[in-house]
Design a protein around this motif. Structure first.
Motif, PDB file in Angstrom:
ATOM      1  N   MET A 193       0.865  -1.171   0.000  1.00  0.00           N
ATOM      2  CA  MET A 193       0.000   0.000   0.000  1.00  0.00           C
ATOM      3  C   MET A 193       0.903   1.222   0.000  1.00  0.00           C
ATOM      4  SD  MET A 193      -2.962  -1.451   2.580  1.00  0.00           S
ATOM      5  CE  MET A 193      -4.154  -0.136   2.338  1.00  0.00           C
ATOM      6  N   GLU A 214       1.976  -6.126  -6.382  1.00  0.00           N
ATOM      7  CA  GLU A 214       0.948  -5.194  -6.828  1.00  0.00           C
ATOM      8  C   GLU A 214       0.962  -3.988  -5.888  1.00  0.00           C
ATOM      9  OE1 GLU A 214      -2.909  -6.378  -7.809  1.00  0.00           O
ATOM     10  OE2 GLU A 214      -2.285  -8.142  -8.974  1.00  0.00           O
ATOM     11  N   TYR A 215       0.636  -2.831  -6.432  1.00  0.00           N
ATOM     12  CA  TYR A 215       0.699  -1.593  -5.654  1.00  0.00           C
ATOM     13  C   TYR A 215      -0.699  -1.019  -5.487  1.00  0.00           C
ATOM     14  CZ  TYR A 215       5.612  -2.157  -6.685  1.00  0.00           C
ATOM     15  OH  TYR A 215       6.878  -2.681  -6.790  1.00  0.00           O
ATOM     16  N   ILE A 216      -1.116  -0.899  -4.245  1.00  0.00           N
ATOM     17  CA  ILE A 216      -2.409  -0.309  -3.903  1.00  0.00           C
ATOM     18  C   ILE A 216      -2.135   1.153  -3.566  1.00  0.00           C
ATOM     19  CG2 ILE A 216      -4.466  -0.522  -2.465  1.00  0.00           C
ATOM     20  CD1 ILE A 216      -3.794  -3.063  -4.058  1.00  0.00           C
ATOM     21  N   LYS A 217      -2.551   2.052  -4.430  1.00  0.00           N
ATOM     22  CA  LYS A 217      -2.090   3.441  -4.343  1.00  0.00           C
ATOM     23  C   LYS A 217      -3.129   4.373  -3.737  1.00  0.00           C
ATOM     24  CE  LYS A 217       0.150   7.059  -7.118  1.00  0.00           C
ATOM     25  NZ  LYS A 217       1.271   7.191  -6.187  1.00  0.00           N
ATOM     26  N   GLU A 219      -4.560   8.229  -2.958  1.00  0.00           N
ATOM     27  CA  GLU A 219      -4.654   9.473  -3.715  1.00  0.00           C
ATOM     28  C   GLU A 219      -5.195  10.569  -2.805  1.00  0.00           C
ATOM     29  OE1 GLU A 219      -8.514   9.415  -6.287  1.00  0.00           O
ATOM     30  OE2 GLU A 219      -7.724   7.352  -6.272  1.00  0.00           O
ATOM     31  N   PHE A 231      -7.170   5.613   0.321  1.00  0.00           N
ATOM     32  CA  PHE A 231      -7.298   4.588  -0.711  1.00  0.00           C
ATOM     33  C   PHE A 231      -8.748   4.525  -1.187  1.00  0.00           C
ATOM     34  CE2 PHE A 231      -3.837   3.428   2.111  1.00  0.00           C
ATOM     35  CZ  PHE A 231      -2.808   3.190   1.206  1.00  0.00           C
ATOM     36  N   SER A 232      -8.925   4.506  -2.482  1.00  0.00           N
ATOM     37  CA  SER A 232     -10.280   4.397  -3.029  1.00  0.00           C
ATOM     38  C   SER A 232     -10.815   2.985  -2.804  1.00  0.00           C
ATOM     39  CB  SER A 232     -10.272   4.703  -4.527  1.00  0.00           C
ATOM     40  OG  SER A 232      -9.595   3.678  -5.242  1.00  0.00           O
ATOM     41  N   GLU A 234     -12.066   1.109  -4.992  1.00  0.00           N
ATOM     42  CA  GLU A 234     -11.626   0.273  -6.110  1.00  0.00           C
ATOM     43  C   GLU A 234     -10.230  -0.288  -5.872  1.00  0.00           C
ATOM     44  OE1 GLU A 234     -14.891   2.807  -7.206  1.00  0.00           O
ATOM     45  OE2 GLU A 234     -12.900   3.325  -6.402  1.00  0.00           O
ATOM     46  N   GLU A 235      -9.348   0.546  -5.313  1.00  0.00           N
ATOM     47  CA  GLU A 235      -7.990   0.082  -5.036  1.00  0.00           C
ATOM     48  C   GLU A 235      -8.001  -1.008  -3.957  1.00  0.00           C
ATOM     49  OE1 GLU A 235      -4.474   1.319  -6.201  1.00  0.00           O
ATOM     50  OE2 GLU A 235      -6.017   1.104  -7.745  1.00  0.00           O
ATOM     51  N   ARG A 238      -8.997  -4.633  -4.799  1.00  0.00           N
ATOM     52  CA  ARG A 238      -8.029  -5.508  -5.457  1.00  0.00           C
ATOM     53  C   ARG A 238      -7.511  -6.580  -4.504  1.00  0.00           C
ATOM     54  NH1 ARG A 238      -3.797  -1.367  -7.564  1.00  0.00           N
ATOM     55  NH2 ARG A 238      -2.709  -3.271  -8.154  1.00  0.00           N
ATOM     56  N   THR A 264     -12.331   2.634   5.153  1.00  0.00           N
ATOM     57  CA  THR A 264     -11.427   1.714   4.462  1.00  0.00           C
ATOM     58  C   THR A 264     -11.124   0.505   5.340  1.00  0.00           C
ATOM     59  OG1 THR A 264     -10.418   3.543   3.244  1.00  0.00           O
ATOM     60  CG2 THR A 264      -9.160   1.506   3.368  1.00  0.00           C
TER      61      THR A 264
END
Length: 532
Positions: A193, A214-217, A219, A231-232, A234-235, A238, A264
């Motif tokens: 993350m 994998e990168y959970i980004k 914003e 974190f959205s 959608e992210e 995943r 979250t």
């Protein structure tokens, strides 16, 4: 030169640039390094108490005042009276703190205070191997109580701790043991993350691991009318993919300094419950103590989470290298060990057989300890005894501070610095409830656009890099910032540490950034010939 410095990681870049400008003895402008995350404060009271204990421990080893060789700490008649007499003679906050421990802290010690004192004096002398190797008997409960109080809230979750050489050691030990025990295999998929501490991005890329990452980004979002890096949905969704075996997160984050939003965390709880029940979560909570209210992932998902904590930042103790790794007594790591195929269990029997007659019963946390010393040296594992005493005193100091005086002072100092920086840059303060104010991440391109307009921002982005601007700030303004791209942030983000300069300096940090960009903006306008 540009190509060379562009290839450096942010920490190497800062070292290189600092050497480039030299010591600046003849400079009239003060050198300001806002790139370092090392705090410029120390918790004085528990340290003073530590040295009082050290003085007392030393005298307790001597039979005569003129002796130069002492004995080991052992039961000794009149010790309690001598200890209390010493505290009465010492007129200091450290002595007052020890009096408070003696009078009001027995319920936090895990044993009778007289027994605890003998243990602690023995640890102070450092003349015995640490035993038990995972964590010392008289230090374990103060550390556990502290983590409950400061990180895990009111929810009681039985857990074990492993005292380690700072948070980074805990991370290294975790990755090594996960691989050694086949809980993670080469080419397994893990998630990070981001943004996150730059070296943590590099560990999974090491050839001995070879993970697919994998990168959970996160914003920049608006929550309750204020900005926060989050974190959205959608992210986070995943992580429903069961191919992802583990996820690593720094919470609150470095460099954004923002904690994960409650919504979250609820989403993560749902994912684990319905889609990915064996997900292993590795959470570095070092900055959690800088918030009034903090929700650790360990609190919400104790079965799935390994929590790493370091005392370094909060207590100004980066040189002590003291931290703790916490695992729930009932956890996914032990569950997955039990479910390994027979062939891998037999392989692990050989690995841990030399230290256990029933290696399959060896818990994951005990395997962590053994792996930290390549198993064969398990009998000399463990964080040094004097370091663990310091951890216990830090913990007790926080627990007995009923008014949270220390916490309030530290948090107020960080927030005051952030206010000065943001005012000088004309930036809106982030959402305070989720912001530690230990760092500030600034999107430089967005700031340029807001302050100078699209055209100038586009010019800077086209003809420069963030590395260029950081180097110019060092050379022209004697100011160091940290490039945040290597943390998983945008190429135009910088991290400003709010921890390592005097409070008044943060207004100057902002002014120097503005001064340099004002000059560049003026030159740009003059060269265009048509103004804005």
């Amino acid at each position: 030169m540009k190509a060379d410095i562009e290839s450096l990681n942010p920490f190497e870049l800062n070292v290189y640039l600092e050497k480039l400008v030299g010591d600046g003895e003849n400079e009239t402008q003060e050198w300001l390094n806002a790139g370092r995350g090392n705090p410029n404060w120390t918790a004085a009271v528990p340290r003073e108490a530590y040295y009082i204990l050290g003085e007392f421990a030393t005298t307790e080893t001597l039979d005569h005042e003129d002796d130069i060789i002492g004995s080991k700490i052992k039961e000794k008649k009149g010790r309690v009276d001598r200890f209390q007499s010493l505290l009465e003679q010492k007129k200091s906050k450290g002595a007052d703190f020890l009096k408070d421990v003696w009078a009001n802290g027995e319920h936090l010690l895990g044993m009778k205070k007289e027994k605890w004192l003998t243990y602690i004096l023995d640890y102070m002398m450092g003349d015995n191997y640490p035993y038990p190797v995972r964590v010392l008997t008289a230090c374990e409960q103060p550390i556990q109580h502290y983590m409950h109080h400061e990180l895990f809230g009111a929810r009681p979750v039985p857990f074990d701790v492993f005292a380690v050489e700072g948070g980074t050691a805990g991370i290294v030990y975790l990755f090594e043991s996960l691989v050694n025990n086949h809980l993670l295999e080469p080419e397994d998929k893990i998630a990070l993350m981001i943004p996150t501490f730059a070296p943590y991005l590099e560990i999974p890329e090491l050839p001995e691991y070879g993970f697919e990452t994998e990168y959970i980004k996160a914003e920049l979002m608006e929550i309750e009318g204020q900005a926060s890096y989050q974190f959205s949905k959608e992210e986070i969704d995943r992580l429903r993919n069961t191919d992802i075996k583990a996820v690593f997160v720094v919470n609150p984050s470095n460099p954004t300094a923002n904690a994960i939003y409650d919504e979250t965390i609820e989403q993560l709880k749902g994912i684990v419950k319905t889609d990915n029940p064996d997900l292993m979560i590795l959470s570095d909570d070092v900055y959690g103590t800088f918030l009034d209210e903090f929700t650790s992932l360990f609190t919400s998902l104790p079965f799935n989470t390994a929590c790493i904590y370091s005392y370094s930042k909060y207590f100004g103790a980066t040189g002590w290298r003291v931290g703790a790794l916490a695992l729930s007594e009932d956890n996914v790591f032990d569950k997955r060990l039990r479910e390994l195929p027979e062939g891998k269990k037999e392989e692990l029997d050989k690995r841990y057989g030399p230290i256990s007659s029933s290696p399959r019963d060896l818990l994951f946390i005990d395997r962590l300890v053994a792996d930290s010393r390549s198993v064969a040296l398990n009998h000399v594992a463990g964080l040094s005894a004097p370091q663990q005493v310091m951890m216990a005193l830090f913990s007790l100091y926080s627990l007995l501070d009923k008014e949270d005086s220390y916490k309030k002072k530290v948090m107020e100092m960080c927030y005051d610095r952030q206010k000065l920086l943001f005012k000088s840059l004309d930036l809106q303060l982030p959402l305070k409830a989720l912001d530690t104010a230990y760092y500030s991440e600034i999107d430089f391109a967005l700031w340029l656009e807001d302050k100078y307009g699209d055209s100038f921002k586009d010019f800077i982005v086209k003809h420069h890099t963030m590395t260029d601007l950081i180097a110019k700030l060092v050379q022209e303004e004697r100011l160091m910032l940290l490039k945040a791209e290597a943390f998983g942030s945008s190429a135009w983000s910088v991290r400003v540490s709010l921890a390592n300069l005097e409070t008044a300096a943060y207004s100057e940090v902002g002014k120097r950034i503005v001064n340099m960009m004002d000059r560049m903006h003026k030159d740009w306008k003059n060269n265009r010939g048509d103004g804005e």
